[in-house]
Design a protein around this motif. Sequence first.
Motif, PDB file in Angstrom:
ATOM      1  N   GLN A 149       0.830  -1.209   0.000  1.00  0.00           N
ATOM      2  CA  GLN A 149       0.000   0.000   0.000  1.00  0.00           C
ATOM      3  C   GLN A 149       0.869   1.266   0.000  1.00  0.00           C
ATOM      4  OE1 GLN A 149      -3.523   0.502  -0.046  1.00  0.00           O
ATOM      5  NE2 GLN A 149      -3.333  -1.594  -0.805  1.00  0.00           N
ATOM      6  N   ALA A 150       1.923   1.272   0.788  1.00  0.00           N
ATOM      7  CA  ALA A 150       2.801   2.442   0.859  1.00  0.00           C
ATOM      8  C   ALA A 150       3.487   2.692  -0.481  1.00  0.00           C
ATOM      9  CB  ALA A 150       3.843   2.251   1.959  1.00  0.00           C
ATOM     10  N   ARG A 151       3.891   1.640  -1.155  1.00  0.00           N
ATOM     11  CA  ARG A 151       4.513   1.819  -2.478  1.00  0.00           C
ATOM     12  C   ARG A 151       3.518   2.398  -3.474  1.00  0.00           C
ATOM     13  NH1 ARG A 151       7.873  -3.695  -2.425  1.00  0.00           N
ATOM     14  NH2 ARG A 151       9.700  -2.895  -1.356  1.00  0.00           N
ATOM     15  N   TYR A 152       2.278   1.953  -3.395  1.00  0.00           N
ATOM     16  CA  TYR A 152       1.260   2.447  -4.316  1.00  0.00           C
ATOM     17  C   TYR A 152       0.908   3.908  -4.024  1.00  0.00           C
ATOM     18  CZ  TYR A 152      -3.037   2.920  -6.939  1.00  0.00           C
ATOM     19  OH  TYR A 152      -4.003   3.368  -7.799  1.00  0.00           O
ATOM     20  N   TRP A 153       0.627   4.228  -2.734  1.00  0.00           N
ATOM     21  CA  TRP A 153       0.134   5.565  -2.377  1.00  0.00           C
ATOM     22  C   TRP A 153       1.254   6.569  -2.139  1.00  0.00           C
ATOM     23  CZ3 TRP A 153      -4.665   6.396  -3.504  1.00  0.00           C
ATOM     24  CH2 TRP A 153      -5.568   5.330  -3.507  1.00  0.00           C
ATOM     25  N   GLN A 154       2.461   6.111  -1.910  1.00  0.00           N
ATOM     26  CA  GLN A 154       3.640   6.951  -1.725  1.00  0.00           C
ATOM     27  C   GLN A 154       3.474   8.018  -0.642  1.00  0.00           C
ATOM     28  OE1 GLN A 154       4.671   8.349  -5.644  1.00  0.00           O
ATOM     29  NE2 GLN A 154       5.394   6.336  -6.249  1.00  0.00           N
ATOM     30  N   PRO A 155       3.185   7.613   0.595  1.00  0.00           N
ATOM     31  CA  PRO A 155       3.108   8.586   1.686  1.00  0.00           C
ATOM     32  C   PRO A 155       4.485   9.206   1.925  1.00  0.00           C
ATOM     33  CG  PRO A 155       3.148   6.367   2.562  1.00  0.00           C
ATOM     34  CD  PRO A 155       3.031   6.243   1.060  1.00  0.00           C
TER      35      PRO A 155
ATOM     36  N   PHE B  97      -2.435   7.812   9.351  1.00  0.00           N
ATOM     37  CA  PHE B  97      -3.802   8.344   9.241  1.00  0.00           C
ATOM     38  C   PHE B  97      -4.099   8.673   7.793  1.00  0.00           C
ATOM     39  CE2 PHE B  97      -2.416   9.874  13.545  1.00  0.00           C
ATOM     40  CZ  PHE B  97      -3.094   8.898  14.253  1.00  0.00           C
ATOM     41  N   ASN B  98      -4.387   7.650   7.020  1.00  0.00           N
ATOM     42  CA  ASN B  98      -4.592   7.835   5.582  1.00  0.00           C
ATOM     43  C   ASN B  98      -6.049   7.597   5.210  1.00  0.00           C
ATOM     44  OD1 ASN B  98      -5.102   4.954   4.846  1.00  0.00           O
ATOM     45  ND2 ASN B  98      -3.109   4.737   5.809  1.00  0.00           N
ATOM     46  N   ASN B  99      -6.367   7.936   3.996  1.00  0.00           N
ATOM     47  CA  ASN B  99      -7.706   7.698   3.443  1.00  0.00           C
ATOM     48  C   ASN B  99      -7.585   6.878   2.168  1.00  0.00           C
ATOM     49  OD1 ASN B  99      -9.209   9.230   5.330  1.00  0.00           O
ATOM     50  ND2 ASN B  99      -8.451  11.088   4.371  1.00  0.00           N
ATOM     51  N   TRP B 100      -6.783   5.837   2.222  1.00  0.00           N
ATOM     52  CA  TRP B 100      -6.490   5.077   1.014  1.00  0.00           C
ATOM     53  C   TRP B 100      -7.607   4.175   0.567  1.00  0.00           C
ATOM     54  CZ3 TRP B 100      -1.132   3.294   3.110  1.00  0.00           C
ATOM     55  CH2 TRP B 100      -0.271   4.386   3.146  1.00  0.00           C
ATOM     56  N   ASP B 101      -8.468   3.750   1.476  1.00  0.00           N
ATOM     57  CA  ASP B 101      -9.477   2.774   1.063  1.00  0.00           C
ATOM     58  C   ASP B 101     -10.862   3.300   1.122  1.00  0.00           C
ATOM     59  OD1 ASP B 101      -9.057   2.884   3.798  1.00  0.00           O
ATOM     60  OD2 ASP B 101      -8.879   0.734   4.040  1.00  0.00           O
TER      61      ASP B 101
END
Length: 95
Positions: free
Chosen positions: A77-83, A91-95
Amino acid sequence: MRYGEEEWSFFLNAYYPLAAIRRESPKSDFGYLGVDELSQLSPESATPDYTLLTREQLEERLTPQVMARLDAAEVKQARYWQPQTVEDLIFNNWD
């Protein structure tokens, strides 16, 4: 939540016992509470089941050491969204 004349938001991670408090009132500085501000809160406001993160911790840039503590799904997920910061990661809103 209102605390005096200020409005505060509480952030909780969906999977881990991590929390943060953010001041939202235009009458004060915006943003997450820092080390000094959290230390001034009364003991009854503490959340013993959660680790309260400070502004300083949340603003930290992601490092290889932080990324090494993630499991395979979190890394994907971190690789995809690149935080860019710990805040973005926790505290993300990825999903």
